[in-house]
Design an enzyme around this catalytic site. Structure first.
Site, PDB file in Angstrom:
ATOM      1  N   LYS A 192      74.584  12.103  93.103  1.00 55.92           N
ATOM      2  CA  LYS A 192      75.591  11.141  93.117  1.00 55.92           C
ATOM      3  C   LYS A 192      74.924  10.013  94.281  1.00 55.92           C
ATOM      4  O   LYS A 192      74.809  10.387  95.403  1.00 55.92           O
ATOM      5  CB  LYS A 192      76.650  11.553  93.741  1.00 55.92           C
ATOM      6  CG  LYS A 192      77.635  10.362  93.554  1.00 55.92           C
ATOM      7  CD  LYS A 192      79.045  10.830  94.212  1.00 55.92           C
ATOM      8  CE  LYS A 192      78.946  10.485  95.926  1.00 55.92           C
ATOM      9  NZ  LYS A 192      78.923   8.953  96.104  1.00 55.92           N
ATOM     10  N   GLU A 266      71.098  16.993 105.887  1.00 54.00           N
ATOM     11  CA  GLU A 266      70.350  15.991 106.793  1.00 54.00           C
ATOM     12  C   GLU A 266      71.440  15.028 107.215  1.00 54.00           C
ATOM     13  O   GLU A 266      71.608  14.210 106.571  1.00 54.00           O
ATOM     14  CB  GLU A 266      69.297  15.386 106.029  1.00 54.00           C
ATOM     15  CG  GLU A 266      68.289  14.699 106.769  1.00 54.00           C
ATOM     16  CD  GLU A 266      68.501  13.373 107.287  1.00 54.00           C
ATOM     17  OE1 GLU A 266      68.660  13.109 108.249  1.00 54.00           O
ATOM     18  OE2 GLU A 266      68.306  12.514 106.192  1.00 54.00           O
TER      19      GLU A 266
HETATM   20  P1  NAI Z   1      79.280   9.830 104.451  1.00 54.38           P
HETATM   21  O1  NAI Z   1      78.948  11.146 104.643  1.00 54.38           O
HETATM   22  O2  NAI Z   1      80.860   9.386 104.198  1.00 54.38           O
HETATM   23  O3  NAI Z   1      78.579   9.301 102.678  1.00 54.38           O
HETATM   24  C1  NAI Z   1      77.397   9.853 102.443  1.00 54.38           C
HETATM   25  C2  NAI Z   1      77.499  10.090 101.009  1.00 54.38           C
HETATM   26  O4  NAI Z   1      78.459  11.431 100.903  1.00 54.38           O
HETATM   27  C3  NAI Z   1      77.927   8.966 100.155  1.00 54.38           C
HETATM   28  O5  NAI Z   1      77.453   9.430  98.861  1.00 54.38           O
HETATM   29  C4  NAI Z   1      79.527   9.636  99.726  1.00 54.38           C
HETATM   30  O6  NAI Z   1      80.033   9.114  98.625  1.00 54.38           O
HETATM   31  C5  NAI Z   1      79.472  11.001  99.935  1.00 54.38           C
HETATM   32  N1  NAI Z   1      80.662  11.771 100.271  1.00 54.38           N
HETATM   33  C6  NAI Z   1      81.627  11.414 101.129  1.00 54.38           C
HETATM   34  N2  NAI Z   1      82.642  12.284 101.302  1.00 54.38           N
HETATM   35  C7  NAI Z   1      82.547  13.398 100.704  1.00 54.38           C
HETATM   36  C8  NAI Z   1      82.778  14.523 100.574  1.00 54.38           C
HETATM   37  N3  NAI Z   1      83.884  14.796 100.876  1.00 54.38           N
HETATM   38  N4  NAI Z   1      82.242  15.588  99.759  1.00 54.38           N
HETATM   39  C9  NAI Z   1      80.954  15.220  99.271  1.00 54.38           C
HETATM   40  N5  NAI Z   1      80.413  13.950  99.319  1.00 54.38           N
HETATM   41  C10 NAI Z   1      81.023  12.946 100.068  1.00 54.38           C
HETATM   42  O7  NAI Z   1      78.712   8.511 105.373  1.00 54.38           O
HETATM   43  P2  NAI Z   1      79.422   7.123 105.489  1.00 54.38           P
HETATM   44  O8  NAI Z   1      80.888   6.989 105.543  1.00 54.38           O
HETATM   45  O9  NAI Z   1      78.883   6.083 104.513  1.00 54.38           O
HETATM   46  O10 NAI Z   1      78.842   6.830 106.849  1.00 54.38           O
HETATM   47  C11 NAI Z   1      79.536   7.187 108.342  1.00 54.38           C
HETATM   48  C12 NAI Z   1      78.471   7.418 109.194  1.00 54.38           C
HETATM   49  O11 NAI Z   1      77.487   8.489 108.640  1.00 54.38           O
HETATM   50  C13 NAI Z   1      77.431   6.452 109.483  1.00 54.38           C
HETATM   51  O12 NAI Z   1      77.938   5.486 110.435  1.00 54.38           O
HETATM   52  C14 NAI Z   1      76.447   7.196 110.238  1.00 54.38           C
HETATM   53  O13 NAI Z   1      76.563   7.471 111.469  1.00 54.38           O
HETATM   54  C15 NAI Z   1      76.209   8.405 109.326  1.00 54.38           C
HETATM   55  N6  NAI Z   1      75.205   8.177 108.214  1.00 54.38           N
HETATM   56  C16 NAI Z   1      74.248   8.970 108.558  1.00 54.38           C
HETATM   57  C17 NAI Z   1      72.964   8.977 107.332  1.00 54.38           C
HETATM   58  C18 NAI Z   1      71.739   9.701 107.606  1.00 54.38           C
HETATM   59  O14 NAI Z   1      70.691   9.069 106.777  1.00 54.38           O
HETATM   60  N7  NAI Z   1      71.999  10.810 108.163  1.00 54.38           N
HETATM   61  C19 NAI Z   1      73.139   8.137 106.381  1.00 54.38           C
HETATM   62  C20 NAI Z   1      74.648   7.506 106.109  1.00 54.38           C
HETATM   63  C21 NAI Z   1      75.582   7.670 107.006  1.00 54.38           C
END
Ligand code: NAI
Ligand code: MG
Length: 426
Positions: A192, A266
């Protein structure tokens, strides 16, 4: 956006050099790629993917619910049992190699779509994201037939169905990082993409289709957090690979705690760059700039904290300020652009929230004098000095073009300060 050079008495600009988008093809509406076919979502629901630099709609994306995810997992299981787990490593390698070659052939289109959908500068998607994604498939094609020789005392086995959930900062590259090794090791995949950046993963599905991969070996389901959760909670998934926020990583850990599912998580970071007084300062400044302003700072290993030895702090900060005056912030498709659009309105609001927190904490802010485009989500490169170790802007991941600057006197002191974070360091 044009930007005048601050230091010179006569103002000058680069002419805009936008990359053409006439060669790309996007459908108006994308379904789910399940079992080698494009399927309508059972919910009947679609959502928009927009260009964060213009706020224009690029395409409509299917919103998968738990029934769609179940269909994808069943397809992946059937493909695993009937085909993929039975192929030799060298046979799997041929498919992976073919995917890499097709990606190379369509590299220009992938780069433009990555930039349109996610806001990163075309220079980065063209020279970094897309070539690295291709290389990743080439590299894992090379591994597929060698795994059984790599660990002589152990029997190497695939796990089964891998559920993979990726974020929006390196959409195609993350898909490559997840899919290529899983396929090389003999697993099948349900992936996804993030809701703001599904398009290059859907383009990759087209490529995977053209590569003739057996149906069901890779399935791409689009949607929001609930779609991700449906993958995590599906009883027939053997492995969860997730990249994203710490908060969601914790939810996933809880959700699978009582199961036999394996996981790779990660999550975020707050890494430190340390500059000692004997460093070549101009090179160090370039390192700082790449560390925090690459990809608008949307990088889990970004150098978001800077430590400068006290004796050279004034000089380094002065040079850093001069350097960020020369950064071009604006149209991501323009080849001159250094800092493109913030990936989404939500992320822009997060950055703005942290800027306010920093100001309330008494930090000193510096931003260059650049005019931001009127439409779209943009944020200028930002320095915060006069910060304390306990400040939230020093402790928490901002995930934007925002750097905190601290000083130190001794090596022991700076090591202690750099390590004083809940995050692992890059
Ligand atoms: P997020 O963790 O909500 O989203 C990442 C992925 O997880 C997306 O595909 C989302 O649809 C999915 N997701 C969301 N909730 C989920 C759940 N309960 N179960 C399974 N999958 C789920 O991250 P978001 O809200 O886009 O960004 C928030 C913060 O996270 C950013 O400000 C940053 O600090 C951090 N982040 C870190 C990343 C990295 O490369 N380590 C990448 C993106 C965000
Ligand atoms: Mg988008």
């Amino acid at each position: 956006m044009k930007k005048s050079h601050q230091d010179s008495s006569s103002l000058w600009n680069y002419s805009p050099a936008p990359e053409s988008k006439s060669h790309i093809s996007l459908k108006e509406k994308y379904g789910l790629y399940i079992n080698g076919k494009w399927e309508k979502p059972i919910s009947g629901k679609y959502f928009d993917s927009i260009n964060p630099a213009t706020e224009e709609i690029l395409a409509q994306i299917a919103q998968a619910n738990d029934k769609d995810v179940d269909k994808a997992v069943r397809a992946a299981r059937f493909a695993y049992d009937s085909v993929w787990s039975k192929l030799s490593g060298s046979e799997r390698a041929k498919y992976i190699y073919r995917i890499a070659r097709l990606m190379q052939e369509r590299a220009r289109e992938l780069a433009v779509i990555e930039t349109l959908d996610g806001g990163k500068p075309i220079r980065e998607s063209r020279d970094i994201d897309v070539p690295l994604a291709c290389n990743h498939f080439f590299y894992y094609a090379g591994w597929a037939d060698k795994l059984e020789y790599a660990f002589p005392t152990r029997k190497v086995e695939s796990l089964g169905v891998a559920g993979q959930i990726i974020p929006w900062n390196f959409p195609l590259l993350m898909a490559a990082w997840k899919i290529a090794p899983a396929l090389a090791a003999g697993n099948t995949v349900v992936l996804k993409p993030a809701e703001t950046t599904s398009l290059t993963a859907l383009k990759l599905a087209e490529i995977i289709h053209d590569a003739g991969l057996p149906p069901g070996v890779v399935n791409i389901v689009t949607g929001f957090g609930d779609t991700g959760a449906a993958i995590v909670n599906h009883p027939d998934v053997n492995k969860i690979a997730f990249t994203g926020s710490t908060a969601v990583g914790k939810l996933i850990q809880k959700a699978i705690a009582t199961t036999s599912k394996k996981a790779t998580l990660e999550l975020g970071g707050k890494s430190a760059n340390i500059i000692f007084e004997d460093a070549p300062i101009d090179q160090a400044v370039e390192g700082i700039v790449n560390g925090i302003f690459f990809n608008q700072g949307h990088v889990c290993c970004a150098g978001s904290r800077l430590f400068v030895q006290e004796s050279i702090a004034e000089k380094v900060i002065k040079k850093l300020k001069q350097r960020i005056e020369t950064l071009y912030v604006g149209d991501p498709l323009d080849k001159n652009t250094d800092i493109g659009a913030i990936n989404s309105k939500e992320q822009l609001q997060t950055i703005e929230k942290y800027i306010q927190i920093g100001l309330n904490e008494g930090a000193e802010i510096y931003q260059p004098q650049c005019t931001l485009p009127k439409k779209g989500f943009f944020y200028p490169p930002t320095l915060f000095s006069n910060v304390a170790q306990s400040n939230r802007i020093v402790q928490e991941e901002i995930f934007g073009p925002v750097l905190t600057i601290q000083t130190f006197r001794t090596i022991d002191e700076v090591i202690q300060k750099a390590n004083n974070t809940p995050y692992g360091l890059a």
